[in-house]
Design a protein around this motif. Sequence first.
Motif, PDB file in Angstrom:
ATOM      1  N   ALA A  19     -50.049   4.748  22.830  1.00 10.43           N
ATOM      2  CA  ALA A  19     -50.038   5.558  24.052  1.00 10.43           C
ATOM      3  C   ALA A  19     -50.443   7.003  23.768  1.00 10.43           C
ATOM      4  O   ALA A  19     -51.180   7.618  24.549  1.00 10.43           O
ATOM      5  N   ILE A  20     -49.995   7.551  22.646  1.00  6.53           N
ATOM      6  CA  ILE A  20     -50.359   8.926  22.289  1.00  6.53           C
ATOM      7  C   ILE A  20     -51.858   9.027  22.029  1.00  6.53           C
ATOM      8  O   ILE A  20     -52.540   9.921  22.558  1.00  6.53           O
ATOM      9  N   PHE A  21     -52.384   8.105  21.206  1.00  7.41           N
ATOM     10  CA  PHE A  21     -53.815   8.125  20.899  1.00  7.41           C
ATOM     11  C   PHE A  21     -54.644   7.951  22.175  1.00  7.41           C
ATOM     12  O   PHE A  21     -55.612   8.674  22.408  1.00  7.41           O
ATOM     13  N   GLY A  22     -54.256   6.987  23.011  1.00  7.94           N
ATOM     14  CA  GLY A  22     -55.003   6.726  24.242  1.00  7.94           C
ATOM     15  C   GLY A  22     -54.883   7.846  25.245  1.00  7.94           C
ATOM     16  O   GLY A  22     -55.864   8.222  25.903  1.00  7.94           O
ATOM     17  N   GLY A  23     -53.676   8.406  25.369  1.00  7.20           N
ATOM     18  CA  GLY A  23     -53.450   9.473  26.333  1.00  7.20           C
ATOM     19  C   GLY A  23     -54.225  10.734  26.015  1.00  7.20           C
ATOM     20  O   GLY A  23     -54.647  11.467  26.922  1.00  7.20           O
ATOM     21  N   LEU A  24     -54.426  11.000  24.728  1.00  4.51           N
ATOM     22  CA  LEU A  24     -55.194  12.181  24.320  1.00  4.51           C
ATOM     23  C   LEU A  24     -56.691  11.898  24.268  1.00  4.51           C
ATOM     24  O   LEU A  24     -57.506  12.728  24.685  1.00  4.51           O
ATOM     25  N   ALA A  25     -57.055  10.721  23.771  1.00  2.74           N
ATOM     26  CA  ALA A  25     -58.477  10.379  23.625  1.00  2.74           C
ATOM     27  C   ALA A  25     -59.178  10.358  24.970  1.00  2.74           C
ATOM     28  O   ALA A  25     -60.352  10.726  25.077  1.00  2.74           O
ATOM     29  N   GLY A  26     -58.462   9.926  25.998  1.00  6.51           N
ATOM     30  CA  GLY A  26     -59.072   9.801  27.318  1.00  6.51           C
ATOM     31  C   GLY A  26     -59.687  11.090  27.825  1.00  6.51           C
ATOM     32  O   GLY A  26     -60.762  11.086  28.429  1.00  6.51           O
ATOM     33  N   PHE A  27     -59.026  12.230  27.568  1.00  9.28           N
ATOM     34  CA  PHE A  27     -59.548  13.506  28.058  1.00  9.28           C
ATOM     35  C   PHE A  27     -60.902  13.840  27.430  1.00  9.28           C
ATOM     36  O   PHE A  27     -61.734  14.498  28.057  1.00  9.28           O
ATOM     37  N   GLY A  28     -61.097  13.370  26.202  1.00  8.70           N
ATOM     38  CA  GLY A  28     -62.384  13.618  25.566  1.00  8.70           C
ATOM     39  C   GLY A  28     -63.398  12.552  25.891  1.00  8.70           C
ATOM     40  O   GLY A  28     -64.360  12.770  26.627  1.00  8.70           O
ATOM     41  N   ILE A  29     -63.145  11.343  25.381  1.00  5.69           N
ATOM     42  CA  ILE A  29     -64.150  10.288  25.446  1.00  5.69           C
ATOM     43  C   ILE A  29     -64.308   9.708  26.847  1.00  5.69           C
ATOM     44  O   ILE A  29     -65.370   9.187  27.202  1.00  5.69           O
ATOM     45  N   GLY A  30     -63.251   9.808  27.673  1.00  3.41           N
ATOM     46  CA  GLY A  30     -63.328   9.239  29.015  1.00  3.41           C
ATOM     47  C   GLY A  30     -63.522  10.257  30.109  1.00  3.41           C
ATOM     48  O   GLY A  30     -63.641   9.891  31.278  1.00  3.41           O
ATOM     49  N   ASN A  31     -63.570  11.540  29.748  1.00 10.89           N
ATOM     50  CA  ASN A  31     -63.668  12.574  30.771  1.00 10.89           C
ATOM     51  C   ASN A  31     -64.728  13.611  30.403  1.00 10.89           C
ATOM     52  O   ASN A  31     -65.862  13.558  30.873  1.00 10.89           O
ATOM     53  N   MET A  32     -64.375  14.562  29.530  1.00 10.33           N
ATOM     54  CA  MET A  32     -65.258  15.696  29.274  1.00 10.33           C
ATOM     55  C   MET A  32     -66.584  15.297  28.629  1.00 10.33           C
ATOM     56  O   MET A  32     -67.639  15.833  28.977  1.00 10.33           O
ATOM     57  N   VAL A  33     -66.545  14.355  27.694  1.00  7.81           N
ATOM     58  CA  VAL A  33     -67.786  13.911  27.059  1.00  7.81           C
ATOM     59  C   VAL A  33     -68.704  13.247  28.076  1.00  7.81           C
ATOM     60  O   VAL A  33     -69.931  13.443  28.064  1.00  7.81           O
ATOM     61  N   GLN A  34     -68.117  12.485  28.998  1.00  5.93           N
ATOM     62  CA  GLN A  34     -68.916  11.781  30.005  1.00  5.93           C
ATOM     63  C   GLN A  34     -69.580  12.755  30.981  1.00  5.93           C
ATOM     64  O   GLN A  34     -70.777  12.666  31.258  1.00  5.93           O
TER      65      GLN A  34
END
Length: 453
Positions: free
Chosen positions: A155-170
Motif C-alpha cells: 500500500a505504501i509503495f502503490g500509494g506513493l508511486a501513483g502520484f508519479g507514474i500514474g499522474n505527473m508523468v502521464q
Amino acid sequence: MELLNNLVNSVNGLVWGPPMLVLILGTGFILMILLKFMPLRRLGTGFAYIWRGRDKGDETTGEISPFQALMTCLAATVGTGNIAGVATAIFLGGPGALFWMWCTALVGMATKYCEVVLAVHYREKDDRGEHVGGPMYAIKNGLGRKWLWLGGAFAIFGGLAGFGIGNMVQVNSMAHALQTTFNVPLWVTGLATMVVVGLVILGGIKRIGKVAAALVPFMCVAYIIAGIVVLVVNVDAIPTAFNLIFTHAFTPIAATGGFAGAAVMAAIRFGVARGIFSNEAGLGTAGIAQAAGTTTSSVRSGIIGMMGTFIDTIIICSITGLAIICSGVWTSGESGAALSAAAFEQAMPGIGGAVLTVALVVFAFTTILGWSYFGEKCWEFMVGTKAIWPFRVIWVLAVPFGAVAQLDFAWLLADTLNGLMAIPNLISLLLLSPVVVKLTKEYFARDRLAPAV
C-alpha cells in the motif's frame, strides 16, 4: 540531491534488474504450470465473459459492472507504455525485445488471473459499504495478521508511486506531446486536464467506471485501426519484421543506421521490463479495480481480468512494435514517443504524428483516472476512508504541477516504487496459489457452460 539521485538510481537498477525480472517471469511461469495453462486455453471464454460482463448485475455484490472494472484496469494499463515504452524497448534492445514482451504477457496472464481471483475472493466492505480489495487485502485476509506488514508495504509503495507514474508523468507526457505537435502551452494542458480529471474522479469509482467504459474501447479500437493502416502501407515488410523479431530475440544485432546495436540480454531485459511496465502483470493493480465489480465468482472475475494483459500487450503493444519495425524507423536513432510518431508519420505523411499525439493524450488521460482509484484504495487501506477525499483533492492538484515540472527524478523514484510493488504481491501470489488452484478447479467442475476454446 545528487547523492539521493544516485541512491535511487542504484535501487532502481536492483528493482528492475535481472533478478526481479526473473522473479516476475518465474512466478508467472509457475502459476501457469499450476493452472495447467488454463489462461491460454480459455481465451475464447475470456472474450465471451467480457461481452456478458457489460450487464451491471446485482449492486449488492459490487459497485460497477465487470466490464467497467476491466475498462478501469485497462484505463490504467493502456498508457504511455504502449507507445513510448514499446519504442524504448526496441531502441535499447532491438526488434527481439518485442518477442520478450510477448513472453511476459503470456505468462503474465496467469499472474493477472491469480491477482484478480485473490483480490475478489478476499475483498471486504469498507465503512461506506463499498467493496475494496487488492494484494493488501489478500495478504491481510488470506495470509493472516502476521503478514499485515507485507500488505502495508504494498500500500505504501502503490500509494506513493501513483502520484508519479500514474499522474505527473502521464500529464507531463501529454503536455509535451501537445506542445510539440499543436503548440499548446504546457500550463494550458495542465489546467484543462486538472478540471476534467477532477470532474471524473471526485465522483468515485462509479463515475470512473462509466467514463472508462465509454472511452477505453473507443481509444483502443481507434489506435488499432491507425496501426493497421501503418502495417498495410508497409505490408511487404511484415515477413521481414517477424524474421527480425524472432532472430534477434536469441542472437545479438549489430549497429545499423542510427541504431547502436544490442546484445541478447538487452533484448530480454528491456522487453520484459517494458512489457511489465505496460501491462502491470505482477504489480497487483488489476485486482484493486476488479474487486469493485459486481460478481459472485472470483474465478469469472479473474478470467475477465487476465484479458487485460492480452489486450494491452499482445494486441496494442504488438501494433506499435510492428509499426516501428515494418516502417524501418527503428534504425533512425529516435527513441520513445518520437520513434512511434516517426512510424505513423512515415505511413501517413502530414497526419501520422498528429494521430499518434492524440492517441498518447487519450491513453495518458485514462491512465490518470485508473491510477487515481488504485492510489486511493492504497491510502484507504493504510489510513481508512477518511483519506479518500483529501487524496482525491491532492491528486487533482498534482496534475497541473506535473504538466510544467521537470520530472526526471520524480520519474526515477516513481518507477522504483512501482517495481517495489511487485515484491509483496509476488510473495502473496506464491503463498496463496493453492487457494487459486482450488477455486479454479471447483469453478470449472461446477460450470460446464464454460468450454475451453
